[in-house]
Design an enzyme around this catalytic site. Sequence first.
Site, PDB file in Angstrom:
ATOM      1  N   SER A  96       0.798  -1.242   0.000  1.00 33.29           N
ATOM      2  CA  SER A  96       0.000   0.000   0.000  1.00 33.29           C
ATOM      3  C   SER A  96       0.824   1.284   0.000  1.00 33.29           C
ATOM      4  O   SER A  96       0.269   2.355  -0.234  1.00 33.29           O
ATOM      5  CB  SER A  96      -0.925   0.012   1.204  1.00 33.29           C
ATOM      6  OG  SER A  96      -2.109  -0.642   0.878  1.00 33.29           O
ATOM      7  N   LYS A 104       0.520   3.249  -3.010  1.00 34.11           N
ATOM      8  CA  LYS A 104      -0.700   4.046  -3.261  1.00 34.11           C
ATOM      9  C   LYS A 104      -0.398   5.542  -3.175  1.00 34.11           C
ATOM     10  O   LYS A 104      -1.080   6.350  -3.792  1.00 34.11           O
ATOM     11  CB  LYS A 104      -1.795   3.658  -2.269  1.00 34.11           C
ATOM     12  CG  LYS A 104      -2.297   2.219  -2.460  1.00 34.11           C
ATOM     13  CD  LYS A 104      -3.221   1.786  -1.337  1.00 34.11           C
ATOM     14  CE  LYS A 104      -3.697   0.349  -1.519  1.00 34.11           C
ATOM     15  NZ  LYS A 104      -4.458  -0.157  -0.361  1.00 34.11           N
ATOM     16  N   TYR A 134      -2.535  -2.323 -10.781  1.00 37.80           N
ATOM     17  CA  TYR A 134      -2.629  -2.247  -9.314  1.00 37.80           C
ATOM     18  C   TYR A 134      -1.752  -3.315  -8.649  1.00 37.80           C
ATOM     19  O   TYR A 134      -0.968  -3.021  -7.745  1.00 37.80           O
ATOM     20  CB  TYR A 134      -4.096  -2.401  -8.886  1.00 37.80           C
ATOM     21  CG  TYR A 134      -4.248  -2.490  -7.386  1.00 37.80           C
ATOM     22  CD1 TYR A 134      -4.079  -1.363  -6.579  1.00 37.80           C
ATOM     23  CD2 TYR A 134      -4.520  -3.700  -6.750  1.00 37.80           C
ATOM     24  CE1 TYR A 134      -4.184  -1.444  -5.192  1.00 37.80           C
ATOM     25  CE2 TYR A 134      -4.637  -3.787  -5.377  1.00 37.80           C
ATOM     26  CZ  TYR A 134      -4.464  -2.656  -4.600  1.00 37.80           C
ATOM     27  OH  TYR A 134      -4.553  -2.750  -3.233  1.00 37.80           O
ATOM     28  N   TYR A 181      -4.314   2.806   7.714  1.00 39.52           N
ATOM     29  CA  TYR A 181      -5.550   2.019   7.728  1.00 39.52           C
ATOM     30  C   TYR A 181      -6.524   2.577   8.763  1.00 39.52           C
ATOM     31  O   TYR A 181      -6.523   3.787   9.029  1.00 39.52           O
ATOM     32  CB  TYR A 181      -5.242   0.527   7.985  1.00 39.52           C
ATOM     33  CG  TYR A 181      -4.243  -0.063   7.011  1.00 39.52           C
ATOM     34  CD1 TYR A 181      -4.489  -0.060   5.650  1.00 39.52           C
ATOM     35  CD2 TYR A 181      -3.057  -0.618   7.446  1.00 39.52           C
ATOM     36  CE1 TYR A 181      -3.581  -0.606   4.748  1.00 39.52           C
ATOM     37  CE2 TYR A 181      -2.147  -1.172   6.553  1.00 39.52           C
ATOM     38  CZ  TYR A 181      -2.417  -1.154   5.215  1.00 39.52           C
ATOM     39  OH  TYR A 181      -1.531  -1.693   4.324  1.00 39.52           O
ATOM     40  N   VAL A 189       1.035  -3.905   3.716  1.00 38.63           N
ATOM     41  CA  VAL A 189       1.000  -5.217   4.372  1.00 38.63           C
ATOM     42  C   VAL A 189       2.271  -6.041   4.139  1.00 38.63           C
ATOM     43  O   VAL A 189       2.439  -7.100   4.722  1.00 38.63           O
ATOM     44  CB  VAL A 189      -0.258  -6.040   3.984  1.00 38.63           C
ATOM     45  CG1 VAL A 189      -1.524  -5.387   4.480  1.00 38.63           C
ATOM     46  CG2 VAL A 189      -0.316  -6.287   2.479  1.00 38.63           C
TER      47      VAL A 189
HETATM   48  N1  GLU Z   1      -1.749  -5.635  -2.508  1.00 39.65           N
HETATM   49  C1  GLU Z   1      -2.442  -5.522  -1.254  1.00 39.65           C
HETATM   50  C2  GLU Z   1      -3.914  -5.781  -1.470  1.00 39.65           C
HETATM   51  O1  GLU Z   1      -4.413  -5.318  -2.428  1.00 39.65           O
HETATM   52  C3  GLU Z   1      -2.203  -4.163  -0.679  1.00 39.65           C
HETATM   53  C4  GLU Z   1      -2.801  -4.034   0.669  1.00 39.65           C
HETATM   54  C5  GLU Z   1      -2.017  -3.178   1.601  1.00 39.65           C
HETATM   55  O2  GLU Z   1      -0.804  -3.127   1.644  1.00 39.65           O
HETATM   56  O3  GLU Z   1      -2.747  -2.546   2.369  1.00 39.65           O
HETATM   57  O4  GLU Z   1      -4.576  -6.414  -0.716  1.00 39.65           O
END
Ligand code: GLU
Length: 317
Positions: free
Chosen positions: A64, A67, A188, A240, A258
Amino acid sequence: MKNIDVVLKEALEYSRKYIDKGNVATYIPELAKVDKNMLGASIVTVEGKRYHIGDCQHEFTMQSISKTIALIYALEHIGSKIVFSKVGMEPSGDPFNSMAKLETKDKYPSNPFINAGAITVAGLIADKYEFEDYLAFTRRLCGRDSIEVDENVYKSESETGMLNRSMAFFMKNNGIIETDVEKTLEFYFKMCSVKVNTDDLSNYASILSYGGVEPKSGIRLIDKEVLIVTKSLMATCGMYDGSGEFAIRVGMPAKSGVGGGIIASAENKMGISVFGPALDVQGNSIGGYHFLEYLSKELGLHYFSGELAQKYRKKVI
Ligand code: GLU
């Protein structure tokens, strides 16, 4: 300010104790193979000085954290009008992979850092740009040309990410995603699977801390307005559904993934990156979180830490 090398050592010792209480992410099979006891961190100050400790060279996938880069890329190349016509600016209060709010009247993803929001942003980019263009920007921000996608993690995510897949189709059905769903998801999953270490990510975080300018070269890499938007969202939605408590305990715009990484930006002071694959219930690196809390308190990095505030806070929390 205390000696940074000393504080790093103390922080490592302090945060190690929490690793036992966390677990590696298992919903992406490839991530479950990692040794949960690793812990490392890197700092780059706005003067361009580097410090690091522990497993700072170990490579892990951004997950994430990517992002934030995708958001910057989309804001710079596609524009905030379009981006924020598709995703909101509010913390969701729900787990990162929740679909619940997509079914309400206001069907848009709450923000660009939950999975639904990031998949939407990925779709906007994938519609007009190649993944290689985005990867080149990631490499530039991290200051390393050899950064690549971890193909095993990418495959693992792509084969098992049924929730992300359903989210994407659901949003396509509702007109939020307009790009081809498979193309969107490929982008993604790939951006999540970019492999870095904390040295790389602290370079990126130092640019966030230094007004969008790379400390060692003085070159602007991120537009000022885009930086403000991105860091504000990191401060409100970056950790989060634990973002509120993190704001109190650590007090820096941050983003976790994660894979166990976290980046944090101490305004006009330093960029920090930590890595520890054992996660807490919200999906944040448990060792990394405590590492940052220790650093913030010892180095006075909280965004509201005047000297008086520092004293007061030690009594309360
Ligand atoms: N690739 C992970 C997913 O889409 C990213 C989630 C994350 O790091 O919060 O579930």
